[in-house]
Design an enzyme around this catalytic site. Structure first.
Site, PDB file in Angstrom:
ATOM      1  N   CYS A 109      52.375 -11.258 -58.457  1.00  0.00           N
ATOM      2  CA  CYS A 109      51.723 -11.858 -58.625  1.00  0.00           C
ATOM      3  C   CYS A 109      52.714 -13.530 -58.382  1.00  0.00           C
ATOM      4  O   CYS A 109      53.984 -13.829 -58.800  1.00  0.00           O
ATOM      5  CB  CYS A 109      51.564 -12.581 -60.121  1.00  0.00           C
ATOM      6  SG  CYS A 109      50.769 -13.691 -60.914  1.00  0.00           S
ATOM      7  N   HIS A 152      42.581  -8.327 -59.972  1.00  0.00           N
ATOM      8  CA  HIS A 152      43.933  -9.440 -60.656  1.00  0.00           C
ATOM      9  C   HIS A 152      43.744 -10.613 -61.118  1.00  0.00           C
ATOM     10  O   HIS A 152      43.622 -11.256 -62.019  1.00  0.00           O
ATOM     11  CB  HIS A 152      44.654  -9.183 -59.645  1.00  0.00           C
ATOM     12  CG  HIS A 152      45.989  -9.622 -59.774  1.00  0.00           C
ATOM     13  ND1 HIS A 152      47.664  -9.458 -59.914  1.00  0.00           N
ATOM     14  CD2 HIS A 152      46.548 -11.267 -60.018  1.00  0.00           C
ATOM     15  CE1 HIS A 152      48.276 -10.571 -60.291  1.00  0.00           C
ATOM     16  NE2 HIS A 152      47.954 -11.394 -60.138  1.00  0.00           N
ATOM     17  N   GLU A 153      42.523 -11.424 -60.125  1.00  0.00           N
ATOM     18  CA  GLU A 153      42.397 -13.039 -60.453  1.00  0.00           C
ATOM     19  C   GLU A 153      41.222 -12.646 -61.383  1.00  0.00           C
ATOM     20  O   GLU A 153      41.753 -13.848 -61.794  1.00  0.00           O
ATOM     21  CB  GLU A 153      41.428 -13.287 -58.856  1.00  0.00           C
ATOM     22  CG  GLU A 153      43.215 -13.135 -57.744  1.00  0.00           C
ATOM     23  CD  GLU A 153      44.294 -14.045 -57.671  1.00  0.00           C
ATOM     24  OE1 GLU A 153      44.598 -14.936 -58.741  1.00  0.00           O
ATOM     25  OE2 GLU A 153      45.529 -13.286 -57.027  1.00  0.00           O
ATOM     26  N   HIS A 156      43.010 -12.750 -64.243  1.00  0.00           N
ATOM     27  CA  HIS A 156      44.098 -14.113 -64.691  1.00  0.00           C
ATOM     28  C   HIS A 156      43.152 -15.230 -65.234  1.00  0.00           C
ATOM     29  O   HIS A 156      43.358 -16.747 -66.275  1.00  0.00           O
ATOM     30  CB  HIS A 156      44.112 -15.202 -63.365  1.00  0.00           C
ATOM     31  CG  HIS A 156      45.370 -15.125 -63.059  1.00  0.00           C
ATOM     32  ND1 HIS A 156      46.525 -14.785 -63.865  1.00  0.00           N
ATOM     33  CD2 HIS A 156      46.336 -14.070 -62.447  1.00  0.00           C
ATOM     34  CE1 HIS A 156      47.958 -14.606 -63.388  1.00  0.00           C
ATOM     35  NE2 HIS A 156      47.512 -14.377 -62.147  1.00  0.00           N
TER      36      HIS A 156
END
Length: 188
Positions: A109, A152-153, A156
């Site tokens: 990351c 992953h994004e 976030h």
């Protein structure tokens, strides 16, 4: 365009923002185009594949992804581009379907540079999102690097950090130290 500071997981104040549940983006938004341009410039400068708005201190549901181009070596040694870079802007993304099958991937990351760990991710996802003009899109069965980056994004945007997904913390490692520990060959 401007390179923005990327918030870090290991900084207490930054972490507060990174752990926030992001608010939806109301479209149209005249300032979004510049923000997206800044995000791409920031991501490229950090050699990343994806970046979420909270990583630069803006807790909104916006992320970008750019899968690097793929090249094929020719018999003469030259390279030709077989798959161009694919930039994506995902506004208010929602993962609406998953494969139901997990794979373990070595993941890092930009908010924790140099650190990687084995993270379970779905083999593919279907995501719905809006573009800069507010048009709705559905990207079906995104897999490989794109599918991993979307997961992953989107994490976030919900305040979930990749380190929280790691099941075996012994896989979390600082690859910069691994590189430093490797012997250097003498050059003639």
């Amino acid at each position: 365009m401007a390179i923005r500071r990327i918030l870090r997981i290991d900084d207490a104040e930054d972490r507060k923002i990174l752990k926030m549940q992001c608010r939806p983006v109301k479209l149209p938004d005249r300032n979004l185009k510049q923000l997206v341009a800044d995000m791409f410039e920031t991501m490229h400068a950090a050699n990343g594949v994806g970046l979420a708005a909270p990583q630069i201190g803006i807790p909104i549901q916006l992320c970008i992804i750019e899968i690097p181009p793929e090249y094929e070596e020719q018999p003469d040694g030259s390279l030709i581009e077989v798959n161009p870079a694919e930039p994506y802007v995902l506004i208010n993304p929602r993962i609406v379907k998953t494969s139901g099958e997990e794979i373990m991937r070595d993941e890092g990351c930009l908010s924790l540079p140099g650190w990687y760990g084995m993270v379970p991710r779905q083999t593919w996802v279907t995501v719905e999102f809006q573009d800069l003009s507010g048009k709705h899109h559905r990207l079906r069965r995104a897999d490989g690097l794109l599918g991993w980056a979307i997961q992953h994004e989107v994490d976030h945007l919900h305040g979930i950090l990749f380190t929280e997904r790691i099941r075996d913390l012994s896989t979390l490692r600082d690859i910069t130290k691994e590189r430093e520990a490797q012997p250097v060959e003498a050059k003639a």
